[in-house]
Design a protein around this motif. Structure first.
Motif, PDB file in Angstrom:
ATOM      1  N   GLN A  76      58.216   3.099 110.976  1.00 17.41           N
ATOM      2  CA  GLN A  76      59.329   2.901 110.038  1.00 17.41           C
ATOM      3  C   GLN A  76      60.655   3.226 110.725  1.00 17.41           C
ATOM      4  O   GLN A  76      61.653   2.537 110.546  1.00 17.41           O
ATOM      5  N   LEU A  77      60.598   4.294 111.547  1.00 16.48           N
ATOM      6  CA  LEU A  77      61.836   4.719 112.240  1.00 16.48           C
ATOM      7  C   LEU A  77      62.229   3.712 113.315  1.00 16.48           C
ATOM      8  O   LEU A  77      63.415   3.391 113.491  1.00 16.48           O
ATOM      9  N   VAL A  78      61.248   3.232 114.041  1.00 19.96           N
ATOM     10  CA  VAL A  78      61.543   2.279 115.136  1.00 19.96           C
ATOM     11  C   VAL A  78      60.690   1.028 114.921  1.00 19.96           C
ATOM     12  O   VAL A  78      59.645   0.834 115.564  1.00 19.96           O
ATOM     13  N   PRO A  79      61.087   0.184 113.967  1.00 22.07           N
ATOM     14  CA  PRO A  79      60.219  -0.918 113.575  1.00 22.07           C
ATOM     15  C   PRO A  79      59.929  -1.899 114.728  1.00 22.07           C
ATOM     16  O   PRO A  79      58.866  -2.512 114.747  1.00 22.07           O
ATOM     17  N   GLU A  80      60.830  -2.013 115.680  1.00 27.63           N
ATOM     18  CA  GLU A  80      60.647  -3.003 116.746  1.00 27.63           C
ATOM     19  C   GLU A  80      59.447  -2.683 117.643  1.00 27.63           C
ATOM     20  O   GLU A  80      58.966  -3.532 118.398  1.00 27.63           O
ATOM     21  N   ASP A 104      55.447   2.109 133.876  1.00 21.48           N
ATOM     22  CA  ASP A 104      56.523   1.125 133.835  1.00 21.48           C
ATOM     23  C   ASP A 104      56.390   0.157 132.663  1.00 21.48           C
ATOM     24  O   ASP A 104      56.574  -1.044 132.815  1.00 21.48           O
ATOM     25  N   ALA A 105      56.045   0.720 131.546  1.00 21.77           N
ATOM     26  CA  ALA A 105      55.897  -0.123 130.369  1.00 21.77           C
ATOM     27  C   ALA A 105      57.269  -0.587 129.899  1.00 21.77           C
ATOM     28  O   ALA A 105      58.193   0.209 129.778  1.00 21.77           O
ATOM     29  N   ARG A 106      57.384  -1.876 129.672  1.00 26.16           N
ATOM     30  CA  ARG A 106      58.683  -2.411 129.229  1.00 26.16           C
ATOM     31  C   ARG A 106      58.759  -2.271 127.714  1.00 26.16           C
ATOM     32  O   ARG A 106      57.792  -2.583 126.999  1.00 26.16           O
ATOM     33  N   VAL A 107      59.914  -1.801 127.308  1.00 23.48           N
ATOM     34  CA  VAL A 107      60.117  -1.684 125.861  1.00 23.48           C
ATOM     35  C   VAL A 107      61.551  -2.104 125.544  1.00 23.48           C
ATOM     36  O   VAL A 107      62.461  -1.786 126.279  1.00 23.48           O
ATOM     37  N   VAL A 108      61.667  -2.862 124.447  1.00 25.08           N
ATOM     38  CA  VAL A 108      63.002  -3.258 124.005  1.00 25.08           C
ATOM     39  C   VAL A 108      63.311  -2.428 122.776  1.00 25.08           C
ATOM     40  O   VAL A 108      62.576  -2.464 121.794  1.00 25.08           O
TER      41      VAL A 108
END
Lengths: 737, 139
Positions: A76-80, A104-108
């Protein structure tokens, strides 16, 4: 990244320190590029992954602000995160109780325009209670975004340094650098490098591959100064200038419209300074939206400003080295040119030819067109011209400067003795239009303080005379004038010697009844001096003829006056006196009575008189210290005629005695000077009387006087082998007919 | 090779000429002569000792005549002694043996003036025109 409103002249950079302690600074900057690798930590509870606790780094990473709260499910806090599979991973760890490690996990993070890409090393660990049941998940992460960027940047930076070390062309290095920064920056950034003029007052375009041409052209050449955009100001202050919003910053008042047109909203500029603190240029990073730099941005700017400095200084050193080399080459070329020209100019013994060589030497090295004018007989003569084509040369030659016209350049220089140089056509009429003349240099040719001529050099097109060319031309003119003067003196001297000599010898041999007469005369050296040998044949009143051959001690003008004295005395007194002894005594008296200024040298002489008879010639002669005459018999024999007598001009009584002889037809009397018997071969050996007699012996078949001379001179030449003749040689042959 | 050795004698000065006196070597005689002339008048005759003179050409004759003229201008004599046959021929041809007094040995030459035939250039002994030392009149 937090936005800082307004402008901040980055004080953190401070005034630049000398680069001696700049190395540790550079290391700091590089470390800053790797960022603060703070760990993020979050503790999640239950299957919904309720955020129980997290460290500030975690909240900063997910965007801070409203997201800085606990008691909310992470989804809920970081829905993306849901769409990127992170919640599924958390579910898996919660369900299985097994930890998960991601590299090195990519996260947007964030959404829309605020979204940002980041890389993390993750560990998801199950939180287990005392009973071994999984209560939740512990998230530990380390952001690797900056590290990844910095590693790539460092590699590229090293490549740039290698390029600089290889002395790659500066524009190539700068442009490559700009592209590296632009490609690696997480956000869009446009790099611009401006280079300072030598005086540091203006900035020129250096490299800005992503800025539009119209923008680059507009700022090319801007002045450095307070309020001249970010770069002009930074260059002026020698400190970084950070403009976070071009739209509102007063520094950009004059450039705001231009920046807007180029779509530029922020500009951070760092001065590029040389080791000695002088300005080399600026390094600027532009952004499409207003923004303030973080410490890492400033560090990046400093690292690359230093890189630019290195590249520019390297190039300047290389240019200075090349310029020094070029100067040295030019100086050597000048010297070689002058030496070559001088050698050529002095090799000629003719003044006109010398000055013609001057004209040839001036073109095209000093100017495309050249004319040499010389004053002679009150008129100016154009004695030499040089031009690229025959037509131009003729055109230049056809024009004569007016000697007495005050408005004529050549006339003016002749009168003043002062050179003129101008970037226009010479004054006075001339084919200037046709030849496309754009400038001239007129240099006087001086001889003992006054100008006897001029050297005029004409330029065409964009080819003005610089100080170097003028100096070279003046030196060349000076040497040419000197060479011409020497050549003139030489010519005068040769002419004088020739005229004097001609006056002292018989121009044409007279026809002597009953005798065949031949003579030979060869002066020593180059003909600069009048020789000391002489001969004469002249008629007496009563059908008798007089002949004489002699040698004056010495050469030159004084010898010439003595020769004249001897010959003219003999000619004057011979008809009046009874015999040859009286004539020679009279000559001796004349010599003794000479004024000292006419010479005190002695004379040797054979003087004789001949009377034609039906069967040959009766001869009576006296010998005064001279070489012994020879009689060549018809049977091929050679006899010496020994008549005692001392040389003349020394004592009151030379004690000469008269010797009488008869020459039958085809018999010859030969008189010669010691230049014959003292002729030397290569080893210094003298020809001598014996070789002379031997050469003439056996010549019974010789019937003409000139044959005798031929045999004699050939024998001497064969002996000397072409060795320089260092004394005059004279021969007189009388053959009875 | 040529050399001039100058030797003072109570009765005059002896120039011992050795070797070949020619175009190349006359300069040595000129130099020695100039030095001698610098000593001025009243120092007696100069005797050219030709014992070891192997060769002489017209340049040598010119140099001897010039020295003779310069000495005469100071009222001094130049005498020849011990002239070898090879050189005597040239001295005879040019008449130098008539201009100079020639002696069988040096000692005779030094005390000559009564015995030998002594010719002094006109003017040197109070004639109309003194003969000045001439400059650069070598053959």
């Amino acid at each position: 990244m937090t936005r800082v409103p307004g402008r901040k002249a980055a004080q953190s950079a401070g005034t630049r320190r000398a680069r001696t302690n700049g190395e540790s600074r550079a290391e700091e900057d590089l470390r800053a590029l790797f960022g603060q690798s703070t760990a993020v930590f979050a503790s999640l509870a239950g299957p919904a992954h309720m955020l129980e606790a997290a460290n500030p780094a975690f909240f900063a990473a997910i965007g801070g602000g409203e997201r800085t709260r606990t008691g909310v499910p992470l989804g809920q806090l970081v829905p993306e995160l849901a769409d990127q599979g992170f919640l599924a991973l958390l579910d898996q760890v919660y369900r299985t109780g097994k930890a998960h490690i991601g590299r090195d996990a990519r996260v947007v993070l964030g959404e829309g325009a605020a979204a940002r890409e980041a890389f993390f090393d993750f560990t998801y660990e199950p939180r287990v209670d005392a009973g071994g049941n999984t209560m939740g998940v512990r998230v530990i992460g380390v952001e690797t975004t900056q590290v990844k960027h910095a590693q790539r940047l460092t590699a590229e930076h090293r490549a740039l340094l290698e390029q600089i070390a290889r002395q790659a062309p500066l524009p190539e290095v700068l442009e490559g650098m700009a592209r590296v920064i632009e490609d690696l920056a997480p956000e869009e950034v446009l790099v611009s490098v401006l280079l300072a003029d030598a005086d540091g007052r203006h900035l020129r375009h250096g490299a800005a591959p992503s800025l539009p041409d119209f923008y680059n052209e507009a700022i090319d050449g801007i002045a450095t100064g307070e309020g001249v955009g970010s770069c002009g100001t930074a260059a002026h202050r020698r400190r970084p200038v950070i403009v976070t919003d071009i739209a509102t910053d007063p520094f950009w008042d004059d450039f705001r419209d231009l920046a807007e047109k180029a779509g530029l909203a922020a500009c951070w500029s760092t001065p590029v300074l040389a080791r000695d603190g002088s300005l080399l240029g600026t390094f600027a990073m532009y952004h499409r939206t207003p923004r303030a730099p973080q410490e890492a941005d400033l560090a990046l700017a400093r690292v690359f400003a230093d890189t630019v400095a290195l590249a520019v200084e390297r190039q300047q050193a290389e240019q200075a080295r090349q310029a020094a080399e070029a100067r040295e080459t030019a100086a050597r070329a000048d010297l070689a040119f002058l030496l070559k020209a001088s050698t050529a100019l002095t090799s000629d013994l003719d003044a006109t030819q010398t000055l013609q060589r001057l004209a040839a030497f001036c073109t095209p090295q000093l100017a495309p067109l050249c004319a040499v004018d010389v004053v002679e007989g009150g008129r100016v003569h154009r004695i030499a011209t040089a031009a690229p084509t025959k037509g131009q040369q003729d055109l230049l030659a056809s024009h004569l400067p007016v000697h007495d016209a005050a408005d004529n350049t050549v006339a003016r220089v002749l009168a003043s003795g002062m050179r003129e140089v101008a970037r226009r056509t010479p004054t006075g009429s001339g084919p200037w239009q046709e030849l496309g003349v754009t400038g001239y240099m007129c240099i006087p040719l001086m001889d003992r303080g006054s100008a006897f001529g001029t050297l005029t050099l004409l330029s065409t097109g964009e080819h003005p005379f610089d100080g170097h060319t003028v100096a070279l031309a003046e030196e060349l003119a000076r040497r040419a004038a000197l060479a011409a003067r020497h050549a003139r003196q030489y010519t005068h001297r040769v002419t004088l010697a020739r005229d004097l000599q001609a006056g002292l010898l018989l121009p044409d041999l007279p026809a002597v009844p009953g005798a065949d007469v031949a003579t030979y005369y060869h002066p020593a050296g180059e003909g600069l001096d009048v020789g000391g040998d002489f001969y004469d044949v002249f008629p007496l009143d009563d059908g008798r003829w007089a002949f004489l051959l002699g040698d004056v001690c010495g050469r030159g003008a004084i010898a010439a006056t003595t020769t004249a004295l001897v010959r003219h005395t003999a000619r004057a007194v011979a008809p009046l006196l009874p015999g040859p002894d009286a004539v020679v005594e009279a000559v001796n008296r004349a010599l003794l009575n000479r004024p000292d200024s006419h010479g005190t040298g002695f004379v040797t002489l054979v003087y004789g008189q001949l009377t034609p008879t039906p069967d040959g010639l009766d001869v009576c002669l006296v010998r005064a210290g001279h070489t012994l005459p020879l009689v060549l018999g018809t049977d091929g024999t050679v006899h010496t005629v020994d008549a005692p007598g001392a040389l003349l001009g020394i004592t009151a009584d030379p004690a000469v005695t008269v010797h009488r002889l008869h020459l039958s037809p085809r018999e010859s009397l030969l008189l010669y000077t010691d230049g014959i018997t003292e002729a030397r071969d290569g080893s210094g050996e003298q020809f001598g009387e014996q070789r002379l007699a031997a050469a003439l012996t056996g010549g019974a078949h010789r019937t003409a006087a000139h044959d005798v001379i031929d045999v004699l001179t050939r024998a001497v030449q064969a002996f000397t082998g072409g060795h320089d003749i260092d004394d005059d040689q004279a021969v007189l042959v009388l053959t009875a007919t | 090779m040529f050399s001039v050795v100058v030797r003072q004698d109570a009765r005059g000065v002896v120039f011992a000429l050795r070797g070949e006196l020619d175009f190349e070597s006359v300069v040595q005689l000129h130099e020695a002569g100039e030095q001698e002339l610098g000593r001025g008048p009243g120092v007696g005759p100069v005797v050219a000792d030709c014992s070891d003179l192997e060769f002489c050409d017209s340049s040598g004759v010119g140099a001897l005549v010039r020295f003779f003229q310069q000495l005469s201008a100071q009222g001094r004599a130049l005498r020849l002694a011990c002239v070898p046959d090879s050189v005597a021929r040239l001295f005879s041809l040019t008449g130098l043996d008539q201009v100079f007094s020639v002696h069988a040995d040096v000692s005779d030459a030094l005390v000559a003036g009564t015995g030998g035939r002594e010719i002094v250039a006109p003017g040197a002994a109070g004639a109309d025109k003194p003969v000045q030392p001439s400059g650069g009149q070598g053959t």
